[in-house]
Write a protein that holds these residues in place. Structure first.
Motif, PDB file in Angstrom:
ATOM      1  N   PHE A 180      43.057  47.230  52.048  1.00  0.00           N
ATOM      2  CA  PHE A 180      42.385  48.326  51.353  1.00  0.00           C
ATOM      3  C   PHE A 180      41.448  47.741  50.292  1.00  0.00           C
ATOM      4  CE2 PHE A 180      46.895  49.754  51.974  1.00  0.00           C
ATOM      5  CZ  PHE A 180      46.662  50.550  53.088  1.00  0.00           C
ATOM      6  N   PRO A 181      40.424  48.465  49.898  1.00  0.00           N
ATOM      7  CA  PRO A 181      39.567  47.972  48.816  1.00  0.00           C
ATOM      8  C   PRO A 181      40.330  47.873  47.498  1.00  0.00           C
ATOM      9  CG  PRO A 181      38.499  49.770  50.022  1.00  0.00           C
ATOM     10  CD  PRO A 181      39.924  49.734  50.480  1.00  0.00           C
ATOM     11  N   ILE A 182      40.184  46.757  46.814  1.00  0.00           N
ATOM     12  CA  ILE A 182      40.740  46.591  45.480  1.00  0.00           C
ATOM     13  C   ILE A 182      39.579  46.355  44.519  1.00  0.00           C
ATOM     14  CG2 ILE A 182      43.047  45.825  46.109  1.00  0.00           C
ATOM     15  CD1 ILE A 182      42.134  42.957  45.887  1.00  0.00           C
ATOM     16  N   HIS A 183      39.786  46.746  43.276  1.00  0.00           N
ATOM     17  CA  HIS A 183      38.701  46.711  42.298  1.00  0.00           C
ATOM     18  C   HIS A 183      38.992  45.800  41.115  1.00  0.00           C
ATOM     19  CE1 HIS A 183      38.182  50.484  44.510  1.00  0.00           C
ATOM     20  NE2 HIS A 183      36.918  50.463  44.160  1.00  0.00           N
ATOM     21  N   THR A 184      40.264  45.666  40.768  1.00  0.00           N
ATOM     22  CA  THR A 184      40.612  44.978  39.529  1.00  0.00           C
ATOM     23  C   THR A 184      41.751  43.990  39.764  1.00  0.00           C
ATOM     24  OG1 THR A 184      40.063  46.989  38.301  1.00  0.00           O
ATOM     25  CG2 THR A 184      41.301  45.298  37.121  1.00  0.00           C
ATOM     26  N   LEU A 185      41.617  42.814  39.191  1.00  0.00           N
ATOM     27  CA  LEU A 185      42.690  41.824  39.151  1.00  0.00           C
ATOM     28  C   LEU A 185      42.827  41.390  37.704  1.00  0.00           C
ATOM     29  CD1 LEU A 185      44.724  39.856  40.508  1.00  0.00           C
ATOM     30  CD2 LEU A 185      42.803  38.280  40.849  1.00  0.00           C
ATOM     31  N   GLU A 186      44.063  41.469  37.170  1.00  0.00           N
ATOM     32  CA  GLU A 186      44.272  41.208  35.755  1.00  0.00           C
ATOM     33  C   GLU A 186      45.464  40.280  35.535  1.00  0.00           C
ATOM     34  OE1 GLU A 186      42.727  45.518  33.989  1.00  0.00           O
ATOM     35  OE2 GLU A 186      44.888  45.146  34.206  1.00  0.00           O
ATOM     36  N   ILE A 187      45.384  39.506  34.475  1.00  0.00           N
ATOM     37  CA  ILE A 187      46.515  38.740  33.969  1.00  0.00           C
ATOM     38  C   ILE A 187      46.997  39.453  32.701  1.00  0.00           C
ATOM     39  CG2 ILE A 187      47.357  36.520  33.137  1.00  0.00           C
ATOM     40  CD1 ILE A 187      46.403  36.518  36.057  1.00  0.00           C
ATOM     41  N   VAL A 188      48.297  39.722  32.660  1.00  0.00           N
ATOM     42  CA  VAL A 188      48.888  40.444  31.542  1.00  0.00           C
ATOM     43  C   VAL A 188      49.812  39.501  30.785  1.00  0.00           C
ATOM     44  CG1 VAL A 188      50.311  42.408  30.875  1.00  0.00           C
ATOM     45  CG2 VAL A 188      48.768  42.608  32.818  1.00  0.00           C
TER      46      VAL A 188
END
Length: 824
Positions: A678-686
């Motif tokens: 699926f399309p993904i928009h955001t990748l984050e490190i928390v």
């Protein structure tokens, strides 16, 4: 004469209802059987009755007709005593103008039969048509039967036999009935002036209904179709989107938005040409058409609607879905449809599950509904009807295979179809094994079938209680059910539940932990009392070597804080992508509690695919894949939750669940990537709930990756997560409309010495929850009067038993605060 004209037989009637036997009843007077009119006499004289001594009777007709339909009935039979089949009952002699006559033998179980056993006739039909079950209501004890959707028409009084005039240009002058011995009656005769068979002799055909007035079309779906001389299925909405939009949608293989409106829609009809098809919206008639006109012209319009015949012919097709790499049939789920959106599911599966009316605790046999679409779980092969011409196929298998949604053409005579699915990643080969933490109501074999179709390795199928309903009791064995290939495991275990203190999943039980639920509705029984704590459940599970998971953290938000504070939790489950779910998880991590993250569905209906939220668990090379090792590595924190994306994360080369040892403050190199069908928009490190590194694609993309150096000032934790724009969630089409995202368990960073964290606000939050639960136990929860009950735990002081884990939790938090010299 009209198209069907009843004859007046009153002058020939010689018997009443008494001939049927004492208190017997049958339809009399003016009747409509299968949409055709019949005229039967009154109570006293309503039949022409014959027995072994009766003389023949001649009925004057003197009319032209294509067919003569008789409502008659045999009153006695020797079949049940071993009598001969096809015994002569009478001879019907039809005399035509010009002197010709046609003699027809009337034989038992051919043209006539009794209503009392021995079998229906071969050449006659019951006087009642097949009919639909009530769609939206009915008696409780008929709920299961209503899933059949329809009831076969039986005879209320007679069988209908139609004689075809071989010379329709000649009038029928008379009919002579010559009895042969057995008792029988003739109740009515109707003539047909139409050149059609009076009973439906062909299968149902698909028709589209388009409401042409916007005010009709936009109303919430509420359409019914009535057919007087035939049958019609329930009406179902068709998709709003075009075939092109559907084929090119980003959620290939994973459903389509449900059309909630009344138009367009489709129905399947089997009727004779003279039948009237009436379309109703609620109680209002939208319009009516002749079925013969629809079959002849293809499209018929009325002022408010259009009816289109969509039947293009069909083939019985054997379908095989192959793994493109291995060339072998692969379990998956499939959907077939016409370009207009009419479903053609494999035989043994449903076009709509439970008539698309909801399926809580009615999870129906190997099917799943995602919005507008029903998918069938197959082992890689299936068969059934497909329409000729263009067909759209939609095939999926979990998150590691490329879904297939494409057009193809079914040629006349085609009987085979082969499709191929391509695996884009193999997580098992990388020692990641997926599982659903939380499934209800399926059977063990059903869990195997559906999870294999979703490329899932583990299913935790959970017994539980729902008021007075206990589910999956018969499935429990205390050991895993393992597929022949060894890569698919179903373990029947428990979710123990309380409406206030909370729910708890107990993986890997060898014997049940009871009571399953407590403290009244809606989990336990009506009028129930608070009998057990979640902490006791957790202790009993651990005593069996099991694994304790808090489901759908944090709700119900009662005892979880106490469980976490006392170290009774092996993992927490996130069921929804919502800010509070994240806040609660991060709160506990920031207070120094190591909590592996798991994903599960809480599947309770056929509109949730098993594993749409799943847990990926890393099992080291030196450990075999089995249920115990899968659970143990969950407890070690080697997990990520996925609602679609595959996510990888390292800190200084260390993997998810590891603890990175640093001598002091500094920076650490982090690397993350996520890839998805699926399309993904955001990748984050928390880091401790704060986003410290991210990358985003506003248009949505298949893969995102990032590398960053993250500043570390003390003990901390890091995790990776991905989702939609700004880390929102793009909803799936499952019944929960839960969102597309993935989230890892933490990697812990220890800066000199043993890792720890403490957050005063979080600790106070936990203490307040603990005090609130003690208040609930002491002042609100129902308990049996002291001295009247011997409880499951065997202790004399039930209140002290209930309070104990909360007092332990309070003391555990106070000890931590004392060590840190924090006032409390």
């Amino acid at each position: 004469m009209t198209d069907y004209q009843p004859l007046d037989l009153s002058a020939s009637y010689n018997a009443g209802l008494e001939v049927l036997g004492e208190n017997a009843r049958a339809p009399i007077g003016s009747q409509t059987f299968r949409g055709l009119p019949f005229s039967i006499g009154s109570d006293e004289k309503c039949f022409i009755a014959f027995d072994g001594t009766a003389a023949s009777v001649t009925l004057s007709i003197n009319q032209s007709a294509y067919r003569v339909i008789l409502a008659h009935r045999l009153l006695e039979s020797e079949l049940m005593q071993g009598g001969a089949l096809g015994k002569p009952v009478a001879e019907y002699i039809f005399r035509l103008s010009g002197g010709d006559e046609v003699r027809v033998p009337i034989r038992e179980r051919f043209e006539i039969a009794t209503l009392s056993g021995g079998g229906a006739p071969f050449r006659a039909v019951a006087d009642q048509s097949d009919s639909l079950q009530p769609r939206y209501e009915g008696q409780w004890d008929s709920a299961g039967r209503r899933q059949t959707e329809a009831s076969r028409g039986n005879s209320r009084g007679y069988f209908l036999w139609a004689w075809e005039n071989p010379q329709p240009d000649k009038a029928i002058e008379s009919l002579e009935i010559v009895p042969s011995g057995p008792r029988f009656i003739i109740a009515a005769i109707t003539l047909s002036s139409l050149n059609e068979h009076p009973f439906v002799r062909h299968g149902k055909r698909e028709a589209r209904i388009v409401l042409t007035h916007p005010e009709d079309a936009e109303k919430p779906f509420d359409l019914d179709v009535e057919v007087d001389r035939g049958v019609a299925t329930y009406v179902h909405p068709l998709p709003e989107a075009s075939a092109d939009t559907f084929v090119n949608d980003a959620f290939t293989g994973w459903g389509e938005a449900q059309n909630p409106k009344s138009s367009p829609a489709y129905v399947e009809i089997a009727a004779i040409p003279s039948a009237t098809v009436t379309v109703k919206q609620g109680e209002e008639k939208i319009g009516e058409v002749k079925w013969g006109d629809v079959e002849e012209k293809g499209v018929v319009e009325t002022p408010r609607m259009r009816v289109e015949l969509l039947d293009r012919g069909r083939n019985w097709v054997h379908v095989t879905v192959l793994d493109d790499e291995t060339g072998k049939p692969v379990p998956c789920r499939v959907h077939f449809r016409s370009p207009e959106g009419i479903p053609y599911q494999p035989h043994g599966h449903h076009n709509q599950v439970n008539s698309n009316l909801g399926t809580w605790h009615m999870d129906v046999g190997g099917d799943v509904r995602l919005g507008q679409i029903t998918y069938a779980y197959i082992d890689g092969t299936c068969q059934g009807w497909l329409p000729r011409g263009e067909v759209i196929v939609d095939v999926a298998r979990g998150f590691e295979y490329e879904p297939l949604r494409t057009r193809l053409n079914i040629e006349s005579g085609q009987r085979e179809l082969t499709l191929r699915l391509k695996r884009w990643t193999n997580m098992n080969a990388q020692r990641w094994f997926s599982g659903d933490s939380h499934v209800h109501f399926l059977s063990t074999q059903g869990s195997h079938t559906e999870s294999q179709g979703e490329d899932l390795n583990v299913v935790n199928l959970l017994q539980s209680q729902w008021g007075n309903l206990f589910t999956n009791t018969e499935e429990f064995t205390g050991k895993p059910s393992i597929s022949q290939e060894g890569n698919n495991i179903v373990y029947i275990t428990q979710e123990n539940r309380q409406h206030f203190l909370g729910h708890l999943i107990l993986w890997g039980l060898k014997k049940p932990v009871m009571p399953w639920c407590s403290d009244g509705l809606g989990e336990a029984e009506l009028g129930g009392t608070l009998e057990i704590t979640m902490s006791d459940w957790a202790d009993q599970c651990h005593a069996q070597g099991g694994t304790v998971i808090i489901p759908h953290l944090p709700n119900p938000n009662g005892e979880p804080a106490a469980l976490i504070a006392t170290g009774r939790v092996d993992g927490v489950e996130m069921l929804r992508h919502a800010p509070f779910n994240h806040l609660e998880y991060y709160r506990y991590l920031n207070c120094g509690y190591r909590l592996p993250l798991v994903g599960g569905t809480d599947k309770m209906s056929s509109d949730v695919p098993v594993g749409i939220y799943r847990t990926y668990v890393h099992i080291p090379e030196d450990e075999a894949f089995n249920y115990d090792n899968w659970c143990q590595n969950v407890s070690r924190g080697r997990t990520f939750l996925s609602g679609g994306p595959i996510i990888h994360f390292t800190v200084e080369g260390n993997q998810i669940g590891d603890t990175v040892q640093l001598s002091g403050a500094g920076t650490v190199a982090v690397e993350a990537w996520a890839e998805s069908i699926f399309p993904i928009h955001t990748l984050e490190i928390v880091q401790q709930g704060r986003v410290v590194a991210s990358t985003e694609d506003n248009q949505g993309t298949r893969k995102l990756s990032l590398k960053a150096n993250v500043k570390v000032e003390g003990h901390t934790w890091l995790a990776a997560r991905c989702g939609g724009p700004n880390y929102t969630s793009v909803p799936h089409y499952d019944g929960w409309r839960r969102g597309l995202f993935a989230h890892t368990s933490p990697i812990y960073i220890a800066c000199g010495g043993e890792w720890w964290l403490f957050d005063t606000e979080a600790a106070q939050y936990m203490l307040t929850l603990i005090d609130g639960n003690l208040t609930y136990i002491r002042e609100t929860a129902a308990r049996h009067q002291a001295g009247t009950t011997t409880h499951h735990h065997g202790e004399a002081d039930h209140l002290a038993y209930l309070e104990r884990p909360f007092l332990e939790a309070r003391e555990a938090i106070h000890r931590r605060m004392h060590r840190l010299r924090i006032p409390h």
